[in-house]
Design an enzyme around this catalytic site. Sequence first.
Site, PDB file in Angstrom:
ATOM      1  N   SER A 196      47.804 -48.539  -2.744  1.00  0.00           N
ATOM      2  CA  SER A 196      46.899 -49.555  -2.186  1.00  0.00           C
ATOM      3  C   SER A 196      47.231 -50.952  -2.678  1.00  0.00           C
ATOM      4  CB  SER A 196      45.457 -49.245  -2.597  1.00  0.00           C
ATOM      5  OG  SER A 196      45.104 -47.965  -2.178  1.00  0.00           O
TER       6      SER A 196
ATOM      7  N   HIS B  34      49.143 -48.879  10.625  1.00  0.00           N
ATOM      8  CA  HIS B  34      50.283 -49.408  11.378  1.00  0.00           C
ATOM      9  C   HIS B  34      51.412 -49.907  10.505  1.00  0.00           C
ATOM     10  CE1 HIS B  34      48.336 -48.723  15.128  1.00  0.00           C
ATOM     11  NE2 HIS B  34      47.256 -49.362  14.711  1.00  0.00           N
TER      12      HIS B  34
ATOM     13  N   HIS C 229      47.373 -38.995   2.926  1.00  0.00           N
ATOM     14  CA  HIS C 229      46.503 -38.416   1.898  1.00  0.00           C
ATOM     15  C   HIS C 229      45.942 -37.067   2.351  1.00  0.00           C
ATOM     16  CE1 HIS C 229      46.406 -42.757   0.995  1.00  0.00           C
ATOM     17  NE2 HIS C 229      46.287 -42.378  -0.257  1.00  0.00           N
TER      18      HIS C 229
ATOM     19  N   TYR D 250      42.948 -36.038   1.917  1.00  0.00           N
ATOM     20  CA  TYR D 250      41.578 -36.176   2.447  1.00  0.00           C
ATOM     21  C   TYR D 250      41.552 -36.533   3.929  1.00  0.00           C
ATOM     22  CZ  TYR D 250      42.288 -41.219   1.614  1.00  0.00           C
ATOM     23  OH  TYR D 250      42.794 -42.483   1.617  1.00  0.00           O
ATOM     24  N   GLU D 251      42.689 -36.961   4.476  1.00  0.00           N
ATOM     25  CA  GLU D 251      42.732 -37.265   5.915  1.00  0.00           C
ATOM     26  C   GLU D 251      42.780 -35.985   6.745  1.00  0.00           C
ATOM     27  OE1 GLU D 251      45.188 -41.328   6.351  1.00  0.00           O
ATOM     28  OE2 GLU D 251      46.067 -39.929   4.940  1.00  0.00           O
TER      29      GLU D 251
ATOM     30  N   ALA E 115      46.073 -46.471  -6.714  1.00  0.00           N
ATOM     31  CA  ALA E 115      44.841 -47.084  -7.220  1.00  0.00           C
ATOM     32  C   ALA E 115      44.020 -45.950  -7.810  1.00  0.00           C
ATOM     33  CB  ALA E 115      44.076 -47.739  -6.075  1.00  0.00           C
TER      34      ALA E 115
ATOM     35  N   MET F 256      43.060 -40.033  -5.606  1.00  0.00           N
ATOM     36  CA  MET F 256      43.138 -39.072  -4.494  1.00  0.00           C
ATOM     37  C   MET F 256      44.556 -38.914  -3.949  1.00  0.00           C
ATOM     38  SD  MET F 256      39.777 -40.516  -2.492  1.00  0.00           S
ATOM     39  CE  MET F 256      38.318 -41.030  -3.406  1.00  0.00           C
ATOM     40  N   SER F 257      45.552 -39.232  -4.762  1.00  0.00           N
ATOM     41  CA  SER F 257      46.937 -39.104  -4.274  1.00  0.00           C
ATOM     42  C   SER F 257      47.829 -38.608  -5.410  1.00  0.00           C
ATOM     43  CB  SER F 257      47.427 -40.464  -3.757  1.00  0.00           C
ATOM     44  OG  SER F 257      47.565 -41.386  -4.823  1.00  0.00           O
TER      45      SER F 257
ATOM     46  N   ASN G 223      38.923 -50.003 -10.527  1.00  0.00           N
ATOM     47  CA  ASN G 223      37.467 -50.003 -10.761  1.00  0.00           C
ATOM     48  C   ASN G 223      37.185 -49.041 -11.901  1.00  0.00           C
ATOM     49  OD1 ASN G 223      38.302 -48.008  -8.487  1.00  0.00           O
ATOM     50  ND2 ASN G 223      36.451 -47.118  -9.368  1.00  0.00           N
TER      51      ASN G 223
ATOM     52  N   HIS H 205      34.988 -49.433  -1.721  1.00  0.00           N
ATOM     53  CA  HIS H 205      36.422 -49.521  -1.394  1.00  0.00           C
ATOM     54  C   HIS H 205      36.913 -50.975  -1.390  1.00  0.00           C
ATOM     55  CE1 HIS H 205      40.294 -48.483   0.234  1.00  0.00           C
ATOM     56  NE2 HIS H 205      40.108 -49.230   1.293  1.00  0.00           N
TER      57      HIS H 205
END
Length: 272
Positions: free
Chosen positions: A30, A61, A83, A85-86, A113, A211-212, A235, A247
């Site tokens: 990110s 994109h 990811h 989660y997608e 991140a 998450m990655s 964060n 986010h």
Amino acid sequence: MGYYEDVKEAADYVRGRIQTVPDLAIVLGSGLGDFAGTLGDAVSMPYGDIPHWPASKVVGHEGRLVVGTVGGRTIAALSGRCHTYEGHDLKTVTFAVRVLGLLGVKMLVLTNAAGGINTGFSQGALMVIDDHINLIGSNPLVGPNDERFGVRFPDMSEVYSKRLRGIADEAGRAIGMPLPHGVYVGLLGPSYETPAEIRFLRTIGADAVGMSTVPEAIAARHMGIEVLGISCITNMAAGVLPEPLDHNEVMETAKRVRGQFIGLLKEVIARA
Ligand code: HPA
């Protein structure tokens, strides 16, 4: 055609477009994606152009693989990642790493991140990943093993290369930013964690949560690729501070430290 053949076709496509095969690749997390646009003599390949590559719509994109130079050295940079989660399975999530491996990449820098669990961290810190805990709920190596990628039961006692972690420390000193180290725990997401989950994760030895990275690191080690992981603590994790997580805050912090992060990556590239 099988998965290996798909990966090979993608790797052959990339090889056919470039002059020099990179030995180092960086997955840009990110806020770092536009680093790819700063490479010299660049060949830019939109994900949609690479055979079998997870469609660019899943990663935005901007999704593209760029091969180009930094300080005279040819590297590959991946802007945009898939990811779990997608809703993608882990074979899809690790497709890019498999392609890089077949292409001939020997070193992989995974950036991300992450939320800070260790209360000694500050927002905006860059953490060298010493090790990970896989709490995604699966593993990219589930299913029949393809020996052309690696062995059935790969060793994970040094996922994040000690040599590259030492280089990251040197790079941090070179930019006047000593780097904390810690354990990254990978969760499925996409909801952020609860404060109780964060207390649990701290108890089991995690310093940062995201998450990655974990599936990619496992697939890379399966192929014998040397891995470095660096987290931007965008964060403090849930419950550490009284505010809710957002986010936008993640993106803002990533943007704020982008210059330092890129400076660090350049120093790593020069030494790795
Ligand atoms: N939790 C999980 N993933 C994250 C976080 C977090 O707090 N911040 C950035 N990615």
